[in-house]
Scaffold this motif. Sequence first.
Motif, PDB file in Angstrom:
ATOM      1  N   ALA A 121     -13.134  26.469  22.187  1.00  0.00           N
ATOM      2  CA  ALA A 121     -12.396  27.153  21.129  1.00  0.00           C
ATOM      3  C   ALA A 121     -12.050  28.588  21.531  1.00  0.00           C
ATOM      4  CB  ALA A 121     -13.201  27.143  19.833  1.00  0.00           C
ATOM      5  N   GLU A 122     -12.992  29.275  22.176  1.00  0.00           N
ATOM      6  CA  GLU A 122     -12.716  30.645  22.616  1.00  0.00           C
ATOM      7  C   GLU A 122     -11.627  30.672  23.679  1.00  0.00           C
ATOM      8  OE1 GLU A 122     -15.369  34.057  22.409  1.00  0.00           O
ATOM      9  OE2 GLU A 122     -16.962  32.643  22.927  1.00  0.00           O
ATOM     10  N   LYS A 123     -11.664  29.735  24.599  1.00  0.00           N
ATOM     11  CA  LYS A 123     -10.637  29.666  25.631  1.00  0.00           C
ATOM     12  C   LYS A 123      -9.264  29.440  24.992  1.00  0.00           C
ATOM     13  CE  LYS A 123      -9.407  27.303  29.940  1.00  0.00           C
ATOM     14  NZ  LYS A 123      -9.814  26.255  30.923  1.00  0.00           N
ATOM     15  N   THR A 124      -9.229  28.580  23.989  1.00  0.00           N
ATOM     16  CA  THR A 124      -7.979  28.306  23.286  1.00  0.00           C
ATOM     17  C   THR A 124      -7.491  29.534  22.533  1.00  0.00           C
ATOM     18  OG1 THR A 124      -8.654  25.989  23.015  1.00  0.00           O
ATOM     19  CG2 THR A 124      -6.859  26.769  21.624  1.00  0.00           C
ATOM     20  N   ASP A 146     -19.190  25.278  11.410  1.00  0.00           N
ATOM     21  CA  ASP A 146     -19.918  26.552  11.457  1.00  0.00           C
ATOM     22  C   ASP A 146     -19.543  27.375  12.690  1.00  0.00           C
ATOM     23  OD1 ASP A 146     -21.212  25.974   9.101  1.00  0.00           O
ATOM     24  OD2 ASP A 146     -23.081  25.316  10.042  1.00  0.00           O
ATOM     25  N   THR A 147     -19.298  26.699  13.803  1.00  0.00           N
ATOM     26  CA  THR A 147     -18.916  27.405  15.028  1.00  0.00           C
ATOM     27  C   THR A 147     -17.568  28.089  14.856  1.00  0.00           C
ATOM     28  OG1 THR A 147     -20.123  25.796  16.377  1.00  0.00           O
ATOM     29  CG2 THR A 147     -18.497  27.160  17.504  1.00  0.00           C
ATOM     30  N   ILE A 148     -16.625  27.392  14.241  1.00  0.00           N
ATOM     31  CA  ILE A 148     -15.300  27.985  14.020  1.00  0.00           C
ATOM     32  C   ILE A 148     -15.385  29.120  13.006  1.00  0.00           C
ATOM     33  CG2 ILE A 148     -12.915  27.520  13.342  1.00  0.00           C
ATOM     34  CD1 ILE A 148     -13.890  26.232  16.009  1.00  0.00           C
ATOM     35  N   MET A 149     -16.263  29.002  12.031  1.00  0.00           N
ATOM     36  CA  MET A 149     -16.464  30.098  11.084  1.00  0.00           C
ATOM     37  C   MET A 149     -16.961  31.343  11.815  1.00  0.00           C
ATOM     38  SD  MET A 149     -15.691  29.409   7.851  1.00  0.00           S
ATOM     39  CE  MET A 149     -16.701  30.561   6.923  1.00  0.00           C
ATOM     40  N   GLU A 150     -17.858  31.159  12.779  1.00  0.00           N
ATOM     41  CA  GLU A 150     -18.349  32.292  13.567  1.00  0.00           C
ATOM     42  C   GLU A 150     -17.213  32.944  14.356  1.00  0.00           C
ATOM     43  OE1 GLU A 150     -21.737  31.571  16.058  1.00  0.00           O
ATOM     44  OE2 GLU A 150     -22.698  30.263  14.570  1.00  0.00           O
ATOM     45  N   LEU A 151     -16.355  32.122  14.922  1.00  0.00           N
ATOM     46  CA  LEU A 151     -15.248  32.658  15.719  1.00  0.00           C
ATOM     47  C   LEU A 151     -14.232  33.385  14.853  1.00  0.00           C
ATOM     48  CD1 LEU A 151     -14.688  29.752  18.259  1.00  0.00           C
ATOM     49  CD2 LEU A 151     -15.607  32.031  18.722  1.00  0.00           C
TER      50      LEU A 151
END
Length: 218
Positions: free
Chosen positions: A59-62, A90-95
Amino acid sequence: MIEANGNVLIPGLVESHIHLDKALIADREPNKSGTLQEAIQVTAKLKPTFTKEDIMRRAEKTLEMLIKHGITHIRTHAEFDPEQGFTGFDTIMELKEKYRDLVDIQIVAFPQEGILQKPGTEKMMYEALEKGADVVGGIPYNDSLPKEHINIVFELAKTYGKPIDLHQDFNDEADSMTISYLCEKTIAEGLEGCVSVGHLTTLAALPPPSSCSQSLNK
Protein backbone atom coordinates in the motif's frame (compact mmCIF):
# COMPACT_ATOMS: atom_id res chain seq x y z
CA MET A 1 -0.63 36.84 -7.43
CA ILE A 2 1.69 33.83 -7.42
CA GLU A 3 4.82 33.84 -9.55
CA ALA A 4 4.87 30.44 -11.29
CA ASN A 5 8.14 30.99 -13.17
CA GLY A 6 6.78 29.53 -16.38
CA ASN A 7 5.25 26.44 -14.74
CA VAL A 8 1.66 25.33 -15.13
CA LEU A 9 -0.56 25.05 -12.06
CA ILE A 10 -3.46 22.59 -12.26
CA PRO A 11 -5.81 21.08 -9.65
CA GLY A 12 -4.64 17.88 -8.01
CA LEU A 13 -5.70 14.64 -9.64
CA VAL A 14 -8.21 12.23 -8.06
CA GLU A 15 -7.98 8.44 -7.75
CA SER A 16 -11.64 7.66 -7.15
CA HIS A 17 -11.55 3.86 -6.94
CA ILE A 18 -8.64 1.79 -5.71
CA HIS A 19 -8.01 -1.08 -3.29
CA LEU A 20 -4.77 -0.22 -1.49
CA ASP A 21 -4.99 -3.38 0.61
CA LYS A 22 -4.96 -5.55 -2.54
CA ALA A 23 -2.63 -3.47 -4.71
CA LEU A 24 0.40 -4.93 -6.52
CA ILE A 25 -0.48 -8.62 -6.28
CA ALA A 26 -0.87 -9.46 -9.99
CA ASP A 27 2.58 -11.03 -10.21
CA ARG A 28 1.84 -13.47 -7.37
CA GLU A 29 -0.91 -15.39 -9.14
CA PRO A 30 -1.56 -14.24 -12.73
CA ASN A 31 -5.10 -14.21 -14.12
CA LYS A 32 -4.28 -16.39 -17.13
CA SER A 33 -7.72 -16.32 -18.71
CA GLY A 34 -8.23 -12.59 -18.22
CA THR A 35 -11.79 -13.25 -17.07
CA LEU A 36 -13.65 -11.67 -14.19
CA GLN A 37 -14.34 -15.07 -12.66
CA GLU A 38 -10.68 -16.03 -12.50
CA ALA A 39 -9.73 -12.61 -11.15
CA ILE A 40 -12.15 -13.15 -8.25
CA GLN A 41 -10.85 -16.69 -7.67
CA VAL A 42 -7.21 -15.61 -7.71
CA THR A 43 -7.82 -12.77 -5.28
CA ALA A 44 -9.77 -15.03 -2.92
CA LYS A 45 -6.89 -17.51 -2.99
CA LEU A 46 -4.29 -14.86 -2.18
CA LYS A 47 -6.19 -12.96 0.51
CA PRO A 48 -5.50 -15.41 3.37
CA THR A 49 -1.76 -14.90 2.78
CA PHE A 50 -1.92 -11.14 3.41
CA THR A 51 -0.26 -9.98 6.63
CA LYS A 52 -0.23 -6.48 8.06
CA GLU A 53 3.42 -6.05 7.02
CA ASP A 54 2.67 -7.23 3.50
CA ILE A 55 -0.32 -4.92 3.11
CA MET A 56 1.61 -1.99 4.56
CA ARG A 57 4.52 -2.51 2.17
CA ARG A 58 2.38 -2.81 -0.96
CA ALA A 59 0.00 0.00 0.00
CA GLU A 60 2.83 2.42 0.80
CA LYS A 61 4.55 1.66 -2.49
CA THR A 62 1.27 2.34 -4.29
CA LEU A 63 0.71 5.58 -2.39
CA GLU A 64 4.19 6.80 -3.28
CA MET A 65 3.50 6.14 -6.98
CA LEU A 66 0.16 7.93 -6.82
CA ILE A 67 1.53 10.97 -5.03
CA LYS A 68 4.47 11.30 -7.44
CA HIS A 69 2.01 11.38 -10.32
CA GLY A 70 -0.01 14.26 -8.92
CA ILE A 71 -2.78 12.46 -7.02
CA THR A 72 -4.02 14.58 -4.11
CA HIS A 73 -7.30 12.80 -3.31
CA ILE A 74 -7.89 9.04 -3.03
CA ARG A 75 -10.95 6.94 -2.30
CA THR A 76 -9.85 3.42 -1.37
CA HIS A 77 -12.01 0.43 -0.55
CA ALA A 78 -10.68 -1.45 2.49
CA GLU A 79 -12.19 -4.82 3.22
CA PHE A 80 -12.83 -7.05 6.19
CA ASP A 81 -14.73 -10.23 6.95
CA PRO A 82 -15.12 -12.64 9.89
CA GLU A 83 -12.29 -14.87 8.65
CA GLN A 84 -9.71 -12.17 7.89
CA GLY A 85 -10.77 -9.69 10.55
CA PHE A 86 -9.82 -6.01 10.26
CA THR A 87 -6.15 -6.53 9.31
CA GLY A 88 -6.37 -4.80 5.93
CA PHE A 89 -8.84 -2.15 7.04
CA ASP A 90 -6.85 -1.14 10.11
CA THR A 91 -3.62 -0.97 8.11
CA ILE A 92 -5.16 1.41 5.58
CA MET A 93 -6.56 3.51 8.41
CA GLU A 94 -3.01 3.85 9.76
CA LEU A 95 -1.74 4.94 6.35
CA LYS A 96 -4.47 7.54 6.04
CA GLU A 97 -3.09 9.23 9.13
CA LYS A 98 0.55 8.74 8.16
CA TYR A 99 0.09 10.39 4.75
CA ARG A 100 -2.42 13.05 5.77
CA ASP A 101 -0.03 15.91 4.94
CA LEU A 102 0.54 14.60 1.41
CA VAL A 103 -2.80 13.23 0.25
CA ASP A 104 -6.43 13.17 1.37
CA ILE A 105 -7.65 9.58 1.70
CA GLN A 106 -11.28 8.50 1.99
CA ILE A 107 -11.74 4.95 3.25
CA VAL A 108 -14.71 2.86 2.17
CA ALA A 109 -15.90 0.16 4.58
CA PHE A 110 -16.04 -2.70 2.09
CA PRO A 111 -17.64 -6.15 2.76
CA GLN A 112 -16.06 -7.97 -0.22
CA GLU A 113 -17.46 -11.38 0.73
CA GLY A 114 -21.00 -10.11 1.21
CA ILE A 115 -22.93 -9.17 4.34
CA LEU A 116 -25.79 -11.64 4.68
CA GLN A 117 -23.94 -14.72 3.46
CA LYS A 118 -21.12 -14.08 5.93
CA PRO A 119 -22.67 -13.95 9.42
CA GLY A 120 -20.94 -11.38 11.57
CA THR A 121 -20.14 -9.00 8.71
CA GLU A 122 -23.04 -6.64 9.39
CA LYS A 123 -21.72 -6.10 12.92
CA MET A 124 -18.26 -5.48 11.44
CA MET A 125 -19.74 -2.81 9.15
CA TYR A 126 -20.87 -0.87 12.20
CA GLU A 127 -17.46 -1.39 13.82
CA ALA A 128 -15.67 -0.12 10.70
CA LEU A 129 -17.73 3.06 10.74
CA GLU A 130 -17.05 3.51 14.44
CA LYS A 131 -13.34 3.11 13.64
CA GLY A 132 -13.58 6.06 11.26
CA ALA A 133 -14.55 4.80 7.79
CA ASP A 134 -15.58 7.72 5.58
CA VAL A 135 -17.91 5.89 3.20
CA VAL A 136 -20.29 2.92 3.40
CA GLY A 137 -19.37 0.33 0.80
CA GLY A 138 -21.22 -2.66 -0.54
CA ILE A 139 -21.26 -5.40 -3.15
CA PRO A 140 -24.87 -6.49 -3.75
CA TYR A 141 -24.12 -8.91 -6.61
CA ASN A 142 -21.87 -10.98 -4.33
CA ASP A 143 -24.45 -11.63 -1.64
CA SER A 144 -27.34 -14.03 -1.14
CA LEU A 145 -30.00 -11.30 -1.05
CA PRO A 146 -28.76 -8.33 -3.12
CA LYS A 147 -31.69 -6.00 -2.39
CA GLU A 148 -31.49 -6.64 1.35
CA HIS A 149 -27.74 -5.99 1.10
CA ILE A 150 -28.55 -2.58 -0.39
CA ASN A 151 -31.11 -1.92 2.36
CA ILE A 152 -28.50 -2.61 5.04
CA VAL A 153 -26.01 -0.27 3.36
CA PHE A 154 -28.57 2.53 3.24
CA GLU A 155 -29.47 2.02 6.91
CA LEU A 156 -25.78 2.32 7.83
CA ALA A 157 -25.40 5.44 5.69
CA LYS A 158 -28.38 7.10 7.35
CA THR A 159 -27.26 6.10 10.84
CA TYR A 160 -23.76 7.52 10.42
CA GLY A 161 -24.44 10.31 7.91
CA LYS A 162 -22.04 8.85 5.34
CA PRO A 163 -22.11 8.61 1.54
CA ILE A 164 -22.41 5.26 -0.26
CA ASP A 165 -20.08 3.66 -2.80
CA LEU A 166 -21.08 0.26 -4.22
CA HIS A 167 -19.46 -2.35 -6.39
CA GLN A 168 -22.55 -2.70 -8.56
CA ASP A 169 -23.60 -5.41 -11.07
CA PHE A 170 -20.04 -6.47 -11.89
CA ASN A 171 -20.64 -9.31 -14.32
CA ASP A 172 -20.35 -10.23 -17.98
CA GLU A 173 -24.08 -10.97 -18.35
CA ALA A 174 -27.08 -8.76 -17.57
CA ASP A 175 -28.57 -11.21 -15.07
CA SER A 176 -30.01 -10.30 -11.67
CA MET A 177 -29.18 -6.60 -11.97
CA THR A 178 -30.16 -4.37 -9.04
CA ILE A 179 -29.14 -0.97 -10.40
CA SER A 180 -32.81 -0.01 -10.96
CA TYR A 181 -33.64 -0.90 -7.36
CA LEU A 182 -30.60 1.09 -6.18
CA CYS A 183 -31.73 4.17 -8.13
CA GLU A 184 -35.28 3.89 -6.75
CA LYS A 185 -33.93 3.45 -3.21
CA THR A 186 -31.62 6.45 -3.59
CA ILE A 187 -34.52 8.71 -4.63
CA ALA A 188 -36.87 7.32 -1.98
CA GLU A 189 -34.30 7.98 0.75
CA GLY A 190 -33.48 11.47 -0.58
CA LEU A 191 -29.81 10.58 -1.08
CA GLU A 192 -29.37 11.84 -4.63
CA GLY A 193 -25.76 12.93 -5.07
CA CYS A 194 -24.59 10.79 -2.16
CA VAL A 195 -24.48 7.38 -3.90
CA SER A 196 -21.73 6.22 -6.24
CA VAL A 197 -21.30 2.94 -8.10
CA GLY A 198 -18.27 1.30 -9.62
CA HIS A 199 -17.86 -1.29 -12.37
CA LEU A 200 -21.51 -1.77 -13.49
CA THR A 201 -20.22 -3.87 -16.39
CA THR A 202 -23.57 -5.59 -16.94
CA LEU A 203 -24.73 -2.46 -18.78
CA ALA A 204 -22.59 -3.58 -21.70
CA ALA A 205 -24.67 -6.77 -22.00
CA LEU A 206 -28.02 -4.99 -22.21
CA PRO A 207 -29.75 -4.72 -25.60
CA PRO A 208 -29.92 -1.18 -26.99
CA PRO A 209 -33.17 0.75 -26.42
CA SER A 210 -35.64 0.25 -29.23
CA SER A 211 -35.56 3.96 -30.08
CA CYS A 212 -31.80 3.79 -30.56
CA SER A 213 -32.15 0.66 -32.69
CA GLN A 214 -34.70 2.37 -34.89
CA SER A 215 -32.51 5.44 -35.31
CA LEU A 216 -29.47 3.33 -36.21
CA ASN A 217 -31.49 1.40 -38.80
CA LYS A 218 -32.66 4.54 -40.63
